[in-house]
Design an enzyme around this catalytic site. Structure first.
Site, short mmCIF file in Angstrom:
data_model
loop_
_atom_site.label_atom_id
_atom_site.label_comp_id
_atom_site.label_asym_id
_atom_site.label_seq_id
_atom_site.Cartn_x
_atom_site.Cartn_y
_atom_site.Cartn_z
N GLU A 40 0.67 -0.97 0.10
CA GLU A 40 0.16 0.05 0.26
C GLU A 40 0.96 1.06 0.03
O GLU A 40 0.51 2.14 -0.64
CB GLU A 40 -1.01 0.13 1.27
CG GLU A 40 -1.81 1.19 1.35
CD GLU A 40 -2.62 1.45 2.41
OE1 GLU A 40 -3.24 0.16 2.79
OE2 GLU A 40 -3.09 2.47 3.14
N SER A 60 -8.75 -9.53 5.98
CA SER A 60 -8.64 -10.23 4.83
C SER A 60 -8.47 -11.79 5.04
O SER A 60 -8.21 -12.69 4.38
CB SER A 60 -6.98 -10.18 4.25
OG SER A 60 -6.05 -9.91 5.17
#
Ligand code: GRG
Length: 621
Positions: free
Chosen positions: A142, A284
């Site tokens: 990210e 996740s």
């Protein structure tokens, strides 16, 4: 699975073997959306679709998508020109998108909308002439993606307060800060304070960059941590938000935090003395893995209580996966729409239990989720929905039917039957595995089909489930697939058209008819509707096999994905050898007209069903 009783809370306080389940836990909206983007792209464009890097940081998610036909790569340079390419939820640098454009890739960007918000802010700060101080972990994808939105010299990454103080920037530099969406809330607070102290005129986001899911999951762990001997976090070691949850638990007073990938991992590392366990899961971590971990704890004598937490209503619009350069007929769209959900239902039903034979499960998955058209599944779902039934129930019945279909193909391809090497463009199951495995995978798929249908999740009414099971048994037995296949293998010397029809109706028509019947059972139809739909189903089954025989005579092997011309080569009796190619084509048209007539009373409600019948008549694979 989980009790919310006070008794269990008391057990926890009393030091009995108990688990406090943090709330919320597991998948966030951005993760769901990114996974759905891969599934939707597979459904819309077919396998393979390429995914740059792990779509989300979880190996189990990646492995499942691989089984559905996704190919994961590290770099866009590994992807063939023109291929459908998905960029991960973590966001990608502009250089990656430029490279994809140069490689003429057809890109679907599954970036989390909350990461995209940070990208937009960073670009804005840069355009305003501010140096961006980015709070995050320098090697996290990210952060690499966010850095890549602006020239490298205009952004600095800081991971600690020490990094902030060590920044080689004059103190009067116009600065703005941004934060990794999965950073620790507590640490980010102290770092933002340090940035503001050092650069008093710095700008920052209007609302926190740390996403709602990270914030809520960390807060939920803080709430339980001090009451637990160990906090177990289900997640993947590569997941930043998972690791933050472990750190959060320890910082909030729990003596031990354990990041586990699944039940096996937990079993090998679980502290034997732990009585009071806290449990949460990364954004996740899939539900089935959380459930697997809960099952292990349950088997080891733990009771559960669920801690009330923040309700998460966040929903994102799906990632658009329609790309220029591909025309799709309505039937193709209906089939694509159903394929993804049915594959998921089949994979879930096959399961992933390590105690079972992995080879058998692999062979079952190979046979049942390797790219069929899902025509029968589409019939069940379409009929159920047309008659006001529930899609989720229809999908379970559809999964059962596709398991039977897969079994029949596996057995049909065996050396003792058609002896085929190729099916759906891939080696047949006995070529990929071996004959015994293929045979047993077929048997297990057939058993699984009945298992799915008899399960109360398929229908709450036991009578409906019994009827679904009974009719399927009849559709595959002596009067169905098996009987029809026998007629195919051992035909009369001179075959009459009645015999031909009985053979086609048995070996192929019976399951297609059943797919419609299952929809009728799951929907709400009166007797008159039933009669019309059953007549439609009967004709459609024959039509489907007639077209199959025509394809065997005149189709394209590369499109169909199996050897063709075999019936003629072996002098086998089929619709084309009995009626001639022209006669078979005329009969197919007559059957299509009859299908349309049977659907007339349903008017527009039957538009999708009619489209599927037209597809059956014109299909080229
Ligand atoms: C089920 C008990 C039981 C026995 C099976 C081997 C056998 C007995 C029957 C053979 C049935 C068979 C393979 C008929 C042909 C049906 C047919 C037209 C298959 C192709 O269907 P598609 O085109 O395939 O829908 P995809 O690959 O799209 O799923």
């Amino acid at each position: 699975m989980v009790s919310k009783s006070l008794y269990l809370d008391q057990r926890h306080a009393a030091g009995c073997k108990s688990v406090l389940l943090a709330n919320p836990r597991g998948f966030c909206a951005g993760v769901r959306r990114a996974i759905a983007a891969v599934e939707d792209a597979l459904a819309a464009h077919g396998a393979p679709v390429y995914v740059r890097r792990a779509i989300v940081h979880n190996r189990r998610v990646v492995a499942r998508l691989e089984r559905l036909g996704a190919v994961f790569v590290q770099d866009v340079s590994e992807i063939p020109q023109g291929a459908v390419t998905i960029l991960s939820a973590h966001g990608s640098a502009t250089a990656v998108k430029d490279a994809a454009r140069r490689g003429k890739l057809r890109v679907v960007d599954a970036i989390c909308p909350l990461v995209a918000k940070v990208h937009a802010e960073v670009v804005q700060w840069h355009l305003q002439g501010r140096h961006v101080v980015l709070v995050g972990h320098v090697d996290h994808p990210e952060i690499i993606g966010t850095i890549g939105q602006v020239p490298r010299a205009s952004i600095s990454v800081v991971g600690t307060v020490t990094d902030v103080n060590a920044l080689l920037l004059p103190d009067d530099t116009p600065v703005a800060y941004a934060v990794q969406t999965t950073f620790s809330v507590g640490e980010a607070d102290s770092m933002i304070k340090a940035i503001k102290t050092r650069f008093p005129h710095c700008a920052g986001p209007r609302t926190s960059d740390i996403c709602y899911a990270t914030t809520n999951r960390q807060a939920a762990v803080v709430e339980i941590a001090a009451q637990c001997d160990v906090v177990v976090i289900v997640g993947d070691p590569m997941s930043s938000n998972a690791r933050r949850l472990v750190e959060t638990a320890i910082a909030a007073g729990c003596p031990q935090g354990l990041l586990v990938e699944g039940a096996d991992d937990l079993a090998s590392r679980f502290p034997a003395a732990a009585m009071r366990v806290g449990l949460s899961a990364a954004a996740s971590a899939p539900d089935e893995v959380i459930e697997e971990v809960c099952a292990w704890l349950r088997e080891h004598g733990f009771g559960f209580s669920e801690v009330a937490g923040t309700e998460e209503g966040m929903r994102f619009r799906p990632v658009p996966v329609t790309l220029p350069g591909r025309e799709r007929s309505d039937a193709a769209a209906i089939l694509a729409d159903i394929r993804r959900d049915v594959d998921e239902a089949i994979l879930e039903a096959i399961g992933d239990m390590p105690a079972r034979s992995l080879r058998l499960a692999d062979a079952m998955r190979y046979a049942a989720t390797s790219g069929g058209k899902r025509f029968r599944a589409a019939l069940t779902v379409t009929v159920t929905q047309m008659l006001g039934g529930t899609r989720s129930m229809a999908l379970r019945a559809a999964a059962a039917i596709e398991c039977v279909h897969a079994q029949s193909l596996v057995h049909d391809d065996l050396p003792c039957m058609d002896n085929d090497d190729l099916r759906r463009g891939r080696p047949t199951a006995h070529r990929q595995f071996d004959e015994a495995t293929a045979l047993l995978a077929g048997d297990a798929l057939l058993a699984l089909a009945f298992d799915i249908l008899a399960d109360p999740r398929t229908h709450h009414h036991a009578g409906v489930r019994a009827e679904l099971v009974l009719r399927l048994a009849r559709s595959v037995g002596q009067d169905g697939l098996a009987g029809g296949q026998m007629m195919d293998l051992y035909p009369s010397e001179i075959i009459s058209s009645a015999e031909l029809i009985a053979c086609l109706a048995g070996k192929t028509g019976s399951l297609i008819r059943y797919a419609v019947e299952a929809g009728i059972l799951l929907g709400h139809a009166d007797d008159q509707c039933n009669a019309g739909l059953l007549s439609f189903a009967q004709d459609l089954g024959l039509l489907f096999q007639l077209q199959d025989d025509l394809l065997d005579a005149v189709g394209d092997e590369r499109v169909v994905g199996k050897a063709l011309g075999k019936d003629a080569a072996k002098n086998r009796k089929n619709a084309v050898s009995v009626l001639g190619a022209e006669g078979a084509a005329q009969e197919a048209q007559r059957l299509l007209a009859s299908c349309a007539k049977a659907l007339e009373p349903f008017g527009d409600r039957a538009a999708c069903l009619l489209e599927l019948a037209r597809f059956a008549a014109r299909r080229t694979l």
